[in-house]
Design a protein around this motif. Structure first.
Motif, PDB file in Angstrom:
ATOM      1  N   MET A 138       9.647   2.141  -0.944  1.00  0.00           N
ATOM      2  CA  MET A 138      10.213   0.800  -0.917  1.00  0.00           C
ATOM      3  C   MET A 138      10.862   0.558  -2.274  1.00  0.00           C
ATOM      4  O   MET A 138      10.217   0.705  -3.306  1.00  0.00           O
ATOM      5  N   ASN A 139      12.099   0.175  -2.256  1.00  0.00           N
ATOM      6  CA  ASN A 139      12.869  -0.028  -3.478  1.00  0.00           C
ATOM      7  C   ASN A 139      12.807  -1.499  -3.887  1.00  0.00           C
ATOM      8  O   ASN A 139      13.477  -2.342  -3.294  1.00  0.00           O
ATOM      9  N   ILE A 140      11.974  -1.775  -4.883  1.00  0.00           N
ATOM     10  CA  ILE A 140      11.731  -3.139  -5.347  1.00  0.00           C
ATOM     11  C   ILE A 140      11.759  -3.135  -6.869  1.00  0.00           C
ATOM     12  O   ILE A 140      11.225  -2.229  -7.500  1.00  0.00           O
ATOM     13  N   LEU A 141      12.364  -4.149  -7.453  1.00  0.00           N
ATOM     14  CA  LEU A 141      12.409  -4.278  -8.902  1.00  0.00           C
ATOM     15  C   LEU A 141      11.620  -5.527  -9.291  1.00  0.00           C
ATOM     16  O   LEU A 141      11.851  -6.607  -8.742  1.00  0.00           O
ATOM     17  N   LEU A 142      10.682  -5.374 -10.224  1.00  0.00           N
ATOM     18  CA  LEU A 142       9.870  -6.489 -10.710  1.00  0.00           C
ATOM     19  C   LEU A 142      10.311  -6.844 -12.120  1.00  0.00           C
ATOM     20  O   LEU A 142      10.475  -5.960 -12.961  1.00  0.00           O
ATOM     21  N   ASP A 143      10.491  -8.141 -12.373  1.00  0.00           N
ATOM     22  CA  ASP A 143      10.843  -8.617 -13.711  1.00  0.00           C
ATOM     23  C   ASP A 143       9.908  -9.772 -14.043  1.00  0.00           C
ATOM     24  O   ASP A 143      10.057 -10.869 -13.525  1.00  0.00           O
ATOM     25  N   ILE A 162      10.889 -10.864  -8.077  1.00  0.00           N
ATOM     26  CA  ILE A 162      10.791  -9.677  -7.230  1.00  0.00           C
ATOM     27  C   ILE A 162      12.145  -9.520  -6.541  1.00  0.00           C
ATOM     28  O   ILE A 162      12.518 -10.342  -5.714  1.00  0.00           O
ATOM     29  N   ARG A 163      12.870  -8.473  -6.911  1.00  0.00           N
ATOM     30  CA  ARG A 163      14.155  -8.183  -6.269  1.00  0.00           C
ATOM     31  C   ARG A 163      13.934  -7.080  -5.233  1.00  0.00           C
ATOM     32  O   ARG A 163      13.577  -5.971  -5.586  1.00  0.00           O
ATOM     33  N   VAL A 164      14.165  -7.421  -3.983  1.00  0.00           N
ATOM     34  CA  VAL A 164      14.044  -6.448  -2.904  1.00  0.00           C
ATOM     35  C   VAL A 164      15.402  -5.759  -2.791  1.00  0.00           C
ATOM     36  O   VAL A 164      16.401  -6.406  -2.478  1.00  0.00           O
ATOM     37  N   LEU A 165      15.431  -4.468  -3.061  1.00  0.00           N
ATOM     38  CA  LEU A 165      16.688  -3.725  -3.102  1.00  0.00           C
ATOM     39  C   LEU A 165      16.981  -2.988  -1.803  1.00  0.00           C
ATOM     40  O   LEU A 165      17.952  -2.247  -1.718  1.00  0.00           O
ATOM     41  N   GLU A 166      16.160  -3.200  -0.797  1.00  0.00           N
ATOM     42  CA  GLU A 166      16.374  -2.602   0.532  1.00  0.00           C
ATOM     43  C   GLU A 166      17.292  -3.513   1.357  1.00  0.00           C
ATOM     44  O   GLU A 166      17.338  -4.719   1.133  1.00  0.00           O
ATOM     45  N   THR A 167      17.977  -2.925   2.328  1.00  0.00           N
ATOM     46  CA  THR A 167      18.833  -3.731   3.203  1.00  0.00           C
ATOM     47  C   THR A 167      18.102  -4.184   4.461  1.00  0.00           C
ATOM     48  O   THR A 167      18.573  -5.081   5.149  1.00  0.00           O
ATOM     49  N   ARG A 168      16.950  -3.556   4.750  1.00  0.00           N
ATOM     50  CA  ARG A 168      16.191  -3.906   5.951  1.00  0.00           C
ATOM     51  C   ARG A 168      14.707  -4.032   5.625  1.00  0.00           C
ATOM     52  O   ARG A 168      14.156  -3.197   4.916  1.00  0.00           O
ATOM     53  N   ILE A 169      14.084  -5.061   6.186  1.00  0.00           N
ATOM     54  CA  ILE A 169      12.625  -5.152   6.217  1.00  0.00           C
ATOM     55  C   ILE A 169      12.282  -5.302   7.691  1.00  0.00           C
ATOM     56  O   ILE A 169      12.342  -6.386   8.247  1.00  0.00           O
ATOM     57  N   ALA A 228       9.518  -0.554  10.587  1.00  0.00           N
ATOM     58  CA  ALA A 228       9.326   0.719   9.892  1.00  0.00           C
ATOM     59  C   ALA A 228       8.999   0.527   8.415  1.00  0.00           C
ATOM     60  O   ALA A 228       8.343   1.372   7.811  1.00  0.00           O
ATOM     61  N   ALA A 229       9.431  -0.567   7.817  1.00  0.00           N
ATOM     62  CA  ALA A 229       9.275  -0.770   6.371  1.00  0.00           C
ATOM     63  C   ALA A 229       8.296  -1.873   5.999  1.00  0.00           C
ATOM     64  O   ALA A 229       7.876  -1.957   4.843  1.00  0.00           O
ATOM     65  N   ALA A 230       7.925  -2.717   6.942  1.00  0.00           N
ATOM     66  CA  ALA A 230       7.131  -3.916   6.628  1.00  0.00           C
ATOM     67  C   ALA A 230       5.786  -3.594   5.991  1.00  0.00           C
ATOM     68  O   ALA A 230       5.375  -4.254   5.032  1.00  0.00           O
ATOM     69  N   GLY A 231       5.094  -2.591   6.490  1.00  0.00           N
ATOM     70  CA  GLY A 231       3.789  -2.239   5.938  1.00  0.00           C
ATOM     71  C   GLY A 231       3.886  -1.778   4.500  1.00  0.00           C
ATOM     72  O   GLY A 231       3.118  -2.212   3.638  1.00  0.00           O
ATOM     73  N   GLN A 232       4.838  -0.911   4.224  1.00  0.00           N
ATOM     74  CA  GLN A 232       5.032  -0.421   2.861  1.00  0.00           C
ATOM     75  C   GLN A 232       5.477  -1.563   1.936  1.00  0.00           C
ATOM     76  O   GLN A 232       5.043  -1.648   0.787  1.00  0.00           O
ATOM     77  N   PHE A 233       6.345  -2.437   2.441  1.00  0.00           N
ATOM     78  CA  PHE A 233       6.800  -3.599   1.676  1.00  0.00           C
ATOM     79  C   PHE A 233       5.599  -4.445   1.249  1.00  0.00           C
ATOM     80  O   PHE A 233       5.425  -4.755   0.069  1.00  0.00           O
TER      81      PHE A 233
END
Length: 108
Positions: free
Chosen positions: A1-6, A14-21, A24-29
């Motif tokens: 999961m591509n996420i940037l924390l500042d 929390i910047r979510v850098l993915e195009t889809r949640i 398939a990705a919700a659990g990892q998110f």
């Protein structure tokens, strides 16, 4: 999961850098953000400006993260794309979440 924390400001951005949640990705998110959200700390701004698609599983993950916030810690959502904003409106979650328009910025 591509996420940037500042966490350099008065808020945790929390910047979510993915195009889809989606399913398939919700659990990892949720799993990748849980430690940062559940712990005491500054209020959170979650920038979803790159997310073009959010299904019910993705919405459920965002709701689950909100539910584990410690008392007194707040979460705002920023930069919702039209498709994501529509999901929040249709499910009336726009009445539950503090949603701000425009790009997210850390305070301070």
């Amino acid at each position: 999961m591509n996420i940037l924390l500042d966490d350099s400001g008065d808020e945790l951005l929390i910047r979510v850098l993915e195009t889809r949640i989606d399913a398939a990705a919700a659990g990892q998110f949720k799993d990748s953000l849980r430690p940062h959200v559940a712990a005491p700390g500054p209020n959170i701004v979650m920038d979803l400006s790159r997310v073009d698609f959010l299904d019910s599983s993705g919405l459920g993950a965002v709701i689950a993260l909100r539910k584990i916030l410690p008392e007194g810690r707040l979460m705002r959502l920023a930069g919702l794309t039209p498709n994501v904003a529509r999901v929040f409106r249709l499910t009336r979650m726009d009445l539950v979440f503090d949603i701000v328009s425009g790009p997210a910025r850390c305070a301070g």
